[in-house]
Design a protein around this motif. Sequence first.
Motif, mmCIF file in Angstrom:
data_model
loop_
_atom_site.group_PDB
_atom_site.id
_atom_site.type_symbol
_atom_site.label_atom_id
_atom_site.label_comp_id
_atom_site.label_asym_id
_atom_site.label_seq_id
_atom_site.Cartn_x
_atom_site.Cartn_y
_atom_site.Cartn_z
ATOM 1 N N ALA A 9 0.904 -1.135 -0.042
ATOM 2 C CA ALA A 9 0.018 -0.013 -0.035
ATOM 3 C C ALA A 9 1.172 1.113 -0.147
ATOM 4 C CB ALA A 9 -0.670 -0.100 1.391
ATOM 5 N N ILE A 10 0.755 2.033 -0.941
ATOM 6 C CA ILE A 10 1.431 3.070 -1.116
ATOM 7 C C ILE A 10 0.738 4.514 -1.169
ATOM 8 C CG2 ILE A 10 3.437 4.366 -2.421
ATOM 9 C CD1 ILE A 10 4.126 1.347 -3.220
ATOM 10 N N PHE A 11 0.855 5.494 -0.533
ATOM 11 C CA PHE A 11 0.096 6.591 -0.695
ATOM 12 C C PHE A 11 0.452 7.685 0.042
ATOM 13 C CE2 PHE A 11 -1.430 3.840 2.803
ATOM 14 C CZ PHE A 11 -1.288 4.564 3.991
ATOM 15 N N THR A 12 -0.013 8.818 -0.071
ATOM 16 C CA THR A 12 0.081 10.344 0.419
ATOM 17 C C THR A 12 -0.936 10.791 1.241
ATOM 18 O OG1 THR A 12 -0.517 11.759 -1.358
ATOM 19 C CG2 THR A 12 1.708 10.905 -1.419
ATOM 20 N N VAL A 13 -0.806 11.469 2.376
ATOM 21 C CA VAL A 13 -1.788 11.822 3.234
ATOM 22 C C VAL A 13 -1.541 13.253 3.416
ATOM 23 C CG1 VAL A 13 -3.109 11.859 5.372
ATOM 24 C CG2 VAL A 13 -2.286 9.689 4.255
ATOM 25 N N ARG A 14 -2.358 14.228 3.069
ATOM 26 C CA ARG A 14 -2.227 15.586 3.607
ATOM 27 C C ARG A 14 -1.961 15.791 5.027
ATOM 28 N NH1 ARG A 14 -4.352 20.878 1.941
ATOM 29 N NH2 ARG A 14 -3.223 22.309 3.128
ATOM 30 N N ASP A 15 -1.145 16.696 5.398
ATOM 31 C CA ASP A 15 -0.765 16.955 6.911
ATOM 32 C C ASP A 15 -1.898 17.313 7.792
ATOM 33 O OD1 ASP A 15 -0.794 19.367 5.807
ATOM 34 O OD2 ASP A 15 0.886 20.185 6.863
ATOM 35 N N THR A 16 -2.895 18.239 7.338
ATOM 36 C CA THR A 16 -3.975 18.655 7.950
ATOM 37 C C THR A 16 -5.119 17.489 8.432
ATOM 38 O OG1 THR A 16 -4.826 19.487 5.852
ATOM 39 C CG2 THR A 16 -3.725 21.162 6.895
ATOM 40 N N VAL A 17 -5.047 16.385 7.811
ATOM 41 C CA VAL A 17 -6.181 15.473 7.902
ATOM 42 C C VAL A 17 -5.409 14.068 8.569
ATOM 43 C CG1 VAL A 17 -7.754 16.240 6.203
ATOM 44 C CG2 VAL A 17 -6.083 14.393 5.606
ATOM 45 N N LEU A 18 -4.204 14.245 8.780
ATOM 46 C CA LEU A 18 -3.435 12.908 9.206
ATOM 47 C C LEU A 18 -3.894 12.436 10.516
ATOM 48 C CD1 LEU A 18 -1.182 10.856 8.572
ATOM 49 C CD2 LEU A 18 0.450 12.233 9.491
ATOM 50 N N GLU A 19 -4.152 13.373 11.265
ATOM 51 C CA GLU A 19 -4.615 13.185 12.664
ATOM 52 C C GLU A 19 -6.261 13.292 12.697
ATOM 53 O OE1 GLU A 19 -2.846 11.846 14.993
ATOM 54 O OE2 GLU A 19 -0.824 12.096 14.306
ATOM 55 N N THR A 20 -6.656 14.493 12.554
ATOM 56 C CA THR A 20 -7.974 14.903 12.475
ATOM 57 C C THR A 20 -8.852 13.920 11.721
ATOM 58 O OG1 THR A 20 -7.861 16.768 10.879
ATOM 59 C CG2 THR A 20 -7.333 17.318 12.947
ATOM 60 N N GLY A 21 -8.619 13.272 10.625
ATOM 61 C CA GLY A 21 -9.236 12.568 9.621
ATOM 62 C C GLY A 21 -9.195 11.219 10.046
ATOM 63 N N GLY A 22 -8.252 11.021 11.115
ATOM 64 C CA GLY A 22 -8.386 9.357 11.578
ATOM 65 C C GLY A 22 -7.566 8.548 10.798
ATOM 66 N N PHE A 23 -6.596 9.137 10.212
ATOM 67 C CA PHE A 23 -5.605 8.234 9.360
ATOM 68 C C PHE A 23 -4.644 7.640 10.379
ATOM 69 C CE2 PHE A 23 -7.208 10.681 5.950
ATOM 70 C CZ PHE A 23 -7.737 10.054 5.017
ATOM 71 N N ARG A 24 -4.360 8.333 11.182
ATOM 72 C CA ARG A 24 -3.160 7.499 12.205
ATOM 73 C C ARG A 24 -3.730 6.401 12.934
ATOM 74 N NH1 ARG A 24 2.389 8.234 11.332
ATOM 75 N NH2 ARG A 24 2.651 10.362 11.187
ATOM 76 N N ALA A 25 -4.973 6.752 13.287
ATOM 77 C CA ALA A 25 -5.964 5.745 14.023
ATOM 78 C C ALA A 25 -6.248 4.480 13.258
ATOM 79 C CB ALA A 25 -7.132 6.304 14.461
ATOM 80 N N MET A 26 -6.451 4.736 11.733
ATOM 81 C CA MET A 26 -6.600 3.595 11.024
ATOM 82 C C MET A 26 -5.383 2.900 10.703
ATOM 83 S SD MET A 26 -8.822 1.776 9.141
ATOM 84 C CE MET A 26 -10.084 2.950 9.102
ATOM 85 N N PHE A 27 -4.167 3.467 10.645
ATOM 86 C CA PHE A 27 -2.925 2.760 10.317
ATOM 87 C C PHE A 27 -2.873 2.033 11.633
ATOM 88 C CE2 PHE A 27 -0.740 6.824 8.372
ATOM 89 C CZ PHE A 27 -1.541 6.696 7.290
ATOM 90 N N ASP A 28 -2.885 2.448 12.802
ATOM 91 C CA ASP A 28 -2.687 1.692 14.019
ATOM 92 C C ASP A 28 -3.785 0.346 14.148
ATOM 93 O OD1 ASP A 28 -0.680 3.298 14.867
ATOM 94 O OD2 ASP A 28 -2.020 4.314 16.206
ATOM 95 N N ARG A 29 -5.124 0.853 13.878
ATOM 96 C CA ARG A 29 -6.074 -0.432 13.524
ATOM 97 C C ARG A 29 -5.612 -1.383 12.649
ATOM 98 N NH1 ARG A 29 -12.594 0.805 12.094
ATOM 99 N NH2 ARG A 29 -12.996 -1.394 11.736
ATOM 100 N N LEU A 30 -5.232 -1.173 11.677
ATOM 101 C CA LEU A 30 -4.991 -2.058 10.543
ATOM 102 C C LEU A 30 -3.566 -2.896 11.030
ATOM 103 C CD1 LEU A 30 -5.821 -0.303 7.183
ATOM 104 C CD2 LEU A 30 -7.025 -1.997 8.306
ATOM 105 N N GLU A 31 -2.752 -2.473 11.545
ATOM 106 C CA GLU A 31 -1.618 -2.928 12.108
ATOM 107 C C GLU A 31 -1.829 -3.950 13.226
ATOM 108 O OE1 GLU A 31 2.899 -2.041 13.746
ATOM 109 O OE2 GLU A 31 1.622 -0.347 13.452
ATOM 110 N N LYS A 32 -2.764 -3.653 14.209
ATOM 111 C CA LYS A 32 -3.143 -4.469 15.206
ATOM 112 C C LYS A 32 -4.078 -5.512 14.866
ATOM 113 C CE LYS A 32 -2.995 -0.676 18.767
ATOM 114 N NZ LYS A 32 -3.862 0.032 19.752
ATOM 115 N N ALA A 33 -4.539 -5.362 13.734
ATOM 116 C CA ALA A 33 -5.617 -6.486 13.092
ATOM 117 C C ALA A 33 -4.694 -7.436 12.407
ATOM 118 C CB ALA A 33 -6.784 -5.986 12.377
#
Length: 216
Positions: free
Chosen positions: A160-184
């Motif tokens: 999976a190779i992608f970019t994320v805008r800095d303004t949504v990385l935390e507020t858009g739930g991307f960090r949380a999704m990264f952790d969720r998929l890793e834990k799963a």
Amino acid sequence: MPGTIRMTPEKRRALDLVYSARTPGELSDAYSAWANEYDRETAVLGYGLPFLIGAWVARYVTRGNGPILDAGCGTGLSGPYLKALGYDHIEGLDMSADMLRIAAARNVYEALKEAGLGGRLPWADGHFSAFLSTGVFTEGHAPASSLEELTRITRKGGHAIFTVRDTVLETGGFRAMFDRLEKARRWRPIEESPPFRAFTVGEPEVQVQAFVFEVL
């Protein structure tokens, strides 16, 4: 900032319509209205993400190992450069039929499908050897939940190779999704770039990061 190029009011309006869209329909309409001028206007600002993403693809994705998906391909700017790097089976996905029409004219995509990220995607589990997505995970665009479905259609050992805008990385739930998929145990992190500019000439405040994960 001296020497920084800024958009004209007309060009700024096109970008503002994209970022202010509140529904998938509004976003699709905004891109459809911008489609014919999109390549030229973003080139003036030095929009480099569709070309730079190929560096990460070349670093991690083996050529000839199966199809790769350009998710949110837009007008297909990445396609010819991926082809030049030796990727001969590229498929594309975008929510704008007008953008896809331009992408098709580049004659590098084996298949193009019209659909939005955030819902069920029209491919079987593990169909792709990798997916790339750039400029898509930003304000008012595809949600972090899109990564679950994109991971589903990517085979084990794929990337999976992608970019994320800095303004949504935390507020858009991307960090949380990264952790969720890793834990799963759906994926594991491989690389995270430092923040960098999406536009090399104008819009210096638009910063993104690139991420690479291996699908498990």
